[in-house]
Design an enzyme around this catalytic site. Structure first.
Site, PDB file in Angstrom:
ATOM      1  N   HIS A  59       0.837  -1.208   0.000  1.00  0.00           N
ATOM      2  CA  HIS A  59       0.000   0.000   0.000  1.00  0.00           C
ATOM      3  C   HIS A  59       0.863   1.246   0.000  1.00  0.00           C
ATOM      4  CE1 HIS A  59      -3.730   2.162   0.355  1.00  0.00           C
ATOM      5  NE2 HIS A  59      -3.264   2.864   1.368  1.00  0.00           N
ATOM      6  N   HIS A  61       0.935   5.535  -1.502  1.00  0.00           N
ATOM      7  CA  HIS A  61       0.548   6.702  -2.296  1.00  0.00           C
ATOM      8  C   HIS A  61       1.866   7.442  -2.498  1.00  0.00           C
ATOM      9  CE1 HIS A  61      -3.483   5.658  -0.966  1.00  0.00           C
ATOM     10  NE2 HIS A  61      -3.113   5.801   0.282  1.00  0.00           N
ATOM     11  N   TYR A 124      -4.263   7.512  -7.006  1.00  0.00           N
ATOM     12  CA  TYR A 124      -5.488   8.306  -7.180  1.00  0.00           C
ATOM     13  C   TYR A 124      -5.274   9.737  -7.650  1.00  0.00           C
ATOM     14  CZ  TYR A 124      -4.707  10.115  -2.369  1.00  0.00           C
ATOM     15  OH  TYR A 124      -4.191  10.694  -1.238  1.00  0.00           O
ATOM     16  N   ARG A 213     -16.376   5.721   1.698  1.00  0.00           N
ATOM     17  CA  ARG A 213     -16.702   7.157   1.706  1.00  0.00           C
ATOM     18  C   ARG A 213     -16.694   7.718   0.293  1.00  0.00           C
ATOM     19  NH1 ARG A 213     -12.117   9.359   3.632  1.00  0.00           N
ATOM     20  NH2 ARG A 213     -11.068   7.523   4.425  1.00  0.00           N
ATOM     21  N   HIS A 272      -5.923  -1.057   6.193  1.00  0.00           N
ATOM     22  CA  HIS A 272      -6.058  -0.625   7.596  1.00  0.00           C
ATOM     23  C   HIS A 272      -6.998  -1.555   8.380  1.00  0.00           C
ATOM     24  CE1 HIS A 272      -3.841   2.842   6.282  1.00  0.00           C
ATOM     25  NE2 HIS A 272      -4.846   3.343   5.587  1.00  0.00           N
ATOM     26  N   ASP A 323       2.339   3.226   2.810  1.00  0.00           N
ATOM     27  CA  ASP A 323       1.220   4.153   2.706  1.00  0.00           C
ATOM     28  C   ASP A 323       1.641   5.609   2.478  1.00  0.00           C
ATOM     29  OD1 ASP A 323      -1.201   5.459   2.950  1.00  0.00           O
ATOM     30  OD2 ASP A 323      -1.827   4.490   4.792  1.00  0.00           O
TER      31      ASP A 323
HETATM   32  C1  NGQ Z   1      -5.342   8.649   1.055  1.00  0.00           C
HETATM   33  N1  NGQ Z   1      -4.805   8.233   3.366  1.00  0.00           N
HETATM   34  O1  NGQ Z   1      -6.084   8.201   0.201  1.00  0.00           O
HETATM   35  O2  NGQ Z   1      -4.201   9.052   0.829  1.00  0.00           O
HETATM   36  C2  NGQ Z   1      -5.843   8.674   2.474  1.00  0.00           C
HETATM   37  C3  NGQ Z   1      -6.292  10.062   2.819  1.00  0.00           C
HETATM   38  C4  NGQ Z   1      -8.750   9.808   2.629  1.00  0.00           C
HETATM   39  C5  NGQ Z   1      -5.122   7.495   4.411  1.00  0.00           C
HETATM   40  N2  NGQ Z   1      -6.347   7.096   4.525  1.00  0.00           N
HETATM   41  C6  NGQ Z   1      -7.507  10.456   2.099  1.00  0.00           C
HETATM   42  N3  NGQ Z   1      -4.205   7.149   5.273  1.00  0.00           N
HETATM   43  O3  NGQ Z   1      -8.704   8.760   3.261  1.00  0.00           O
HETATM   44  O4  NGQ Z   1      -9.806  10.371   2.409  1.00  0.00           O
HETATM   45 ZN    ZN Z   2      -3.904   4.732   1.811  1.00  0.00          ZN
END
Ligand code: NGQ
Ligand code: ZN
Length: 455
Positions: A59, A61, A124, A213, A272, A323
């Site tokens: 994982h 980004h 993303y 979400r 997670h 991450d």
């Molecule tokens: C992300 N990161 O997609 O990078 C997310 C933040 C979200 C983590 N969840 C954005 N750790 O979850 O809306």
């Molecule tokens: Zn993530």
């Protein structure tokens, strides 16, 4: 294609334990065709005294590496995951495709130096800063592929479907404009991303609905066929607020809702999965989905603690990811996974298999779970799997003089990436003496990018 090659290790961590005098035979595509312990070295190339398999970092980004350390000062209000996310959104406003490629190359090279040989990129950041698709909607995906190609890491690209700003199809916020696609746009993106991976050795594709979400279960159902037989990754139940929002929207908790609504199985990776009831923990384990744990990021963001003892007791599989890249470390992620439990349960050696050390138990489990999550043949040093070798430095102070059975424990608990000497991916060496072969070039490219974006 390269000809068949042979490699030799004095000691190698094999699926069923340490083997001595191990001869590896590798075919032209970089896969192991034979692994024999108690063999003669012959003309085989000597890897080293201590060889362990490469691990997938499931994982990532990648672009977030460039803001590591920039969200560590307290703001006016109570800081939280959600205030960190605002900093993130402001930061990513500036990134161009060239920037993303240079940052991703740094991430790949640092992962390789740490002992990770496959990257699962949960990708993303699709569109331009105004939220318009680039002329090639898969432009950014292509940049991730280029970074993987330049560094030699195996890549599983997971283009992200992101459509909403909250449960129940809420509209996205302005800060999310670079991520947004409808299912048709997403199909075009997946197609283009696939073209960018054509010809890239060791590459694989899956999909990633961002979270419950950001995508409705109806939309996720629609895009699922785009994964083919590739992996499906989703963030779930990372923060307590997400659990509360999900409960008030549909009366169910996120993991419960996910398992009830979608055909979650061994192709899935639940990123997670921090906040689960015991019943959810058991159900996720039984589904066969891999839990994608990111202990350093979860600690940094104040997410909470995954119930690893219960999940493992129920037969759950896990792998690890870095991450947000607040830090990239294989030993450190596994160590923190165990230390979280030690701090909370006030015991020791809590995630330990009978008959093995804790570090080695965690390492083996994360290699195997990671392989499943990225959908690549990287499940340890055995025939049919990729020839990804991580050679440890037996003269490192944290390893010197240890019996071979304690080496991985010593690396995980007392060492770090400085214990990693050489790394091979598909039989090709990409890290020598702890340095990625293109380290200087990659670091200077990264430094140039940073000089332009930090204002
Ligand atoms: C992300 N990161 O997609 O990078 C997310 C933040 C979200 C983590 N969840 C954005 N750790 O979850 O809306
Ligand atoms: Zn993530």
């Amino acid at each position: 294609m390269d000809p068949v090659r042979q490699f030799f290790a004095d000691n190698a961590l094999l699926p069923h334990g340490w083997g001595r005098d191990v001869l590896f035979t590798v075919d032209g595509s970089g896969l192991l065709t034979d692994v024999s312990a108690g063999a003669e070295r012959g003309a085989a190339r000597h890897l080293g005294r201590l060889v362990v398999p490469g691990m997938a970092n499931l994982h990532s980004h990648a672009f977030q590496r460039a803001m590591a350390g920039l969200a560590e000062q307290r703001g006016d209000s109570a800081d939280s995951f959600w205030t960190w996310r605002r900093t993130l959104y402001d930061f990513l406003d500036r990134l161009t495709p060239d920037d993303v490629e240079a940052i991703a190359a740094l991430v790949c090279s640092e992962m390789l130096e740490a002992g990770f040989t496959t990257l699962g990129e949960f990708h993303y950041l699709h569109h331009d800063p105004a939220g318009r698709p680039y002329d090639d909607i898969g432009e950014m995906a292509g940049r991730i592929a280029a970074a993987a190609a330049a560094t030699g890491i195996g890549l599983t690209l997971l283009p992200v479907f992101y459509a909403h700003g909250g449960f129940g199809g809420a509209p996205p916020t302005d800060g999310q404009r670079r991520f947004i696609n409808d299912p048709d746009g997403f199909a075009r993106l997946v197609e283009s991303a696939g073209q960018h991976l054509d010809g890239l050795a060791g590459a694989r594709m899956g999909i990633a609905p961002h979270s419950l979400r950001a995508a409705t279960v109806e939309e996720i159902g629609r895009i699922l066929p785009l994964a083919g037989d590739g992996p499906v990754h989703i963030h779930v139940a990372e923060q307590t607020q997400e659990v509360e929002d999900c409960l008030s929207w549909c009366g169910r908790r996120p993991v419960e809702y996910l398992l009830d609504s979608l055909p979650v199985d061994a192709r899935w990776c639940a990123i997670h999965a921090t906040h689960m009831t015991p019943a959810e923990t058991g159900a996720l384990a039984r589904s066969g989905a891999v839990a994608g744990l990111c202990p350093e990021t979860e600690a940094n963001l104040g997410d909470g603690l995954f119930d690893a003892p219960r999940f493992l007791a129920a037969g759950g599989r896990f792998g690890i990811g870095s991450d947000s890249h607040i830090h990239i470390g294989l030993a450190e992620e596994l160590r923190l996974l165990e230390y979280g439990q030690r701090l909370s349960l006030r015991g020791r050696n809590l995630l330990c298999d009978p008959g093995a050390g804790t570090g080695e138990s965690l390492f083996r489990a994360a290699v195997s779970g990671g392989a499943r999550a990225v959908g690549q043949p990287v499940d340890g040093l055995q025939a049919g799997q990729r020839a990804d070798f991580v050679v440890l430095d037996e003269s490192h102070p944290s390893l010197a003089g240890r019996p071979v059975e304690r080496m991985v424990d010593s690396w995980i608990f007392a060492g770090d990436r400085s214990c990693v000497r050489d790394v091979h991916v598909a039989g090709r060496r990409v890290v020598a003496d702890g340095r990625h072969l293109a380290r200087d070039l990659i670091r200077s490219g990264y430094a140039r990018v940073m000089a332009g974006i930090i204002r």
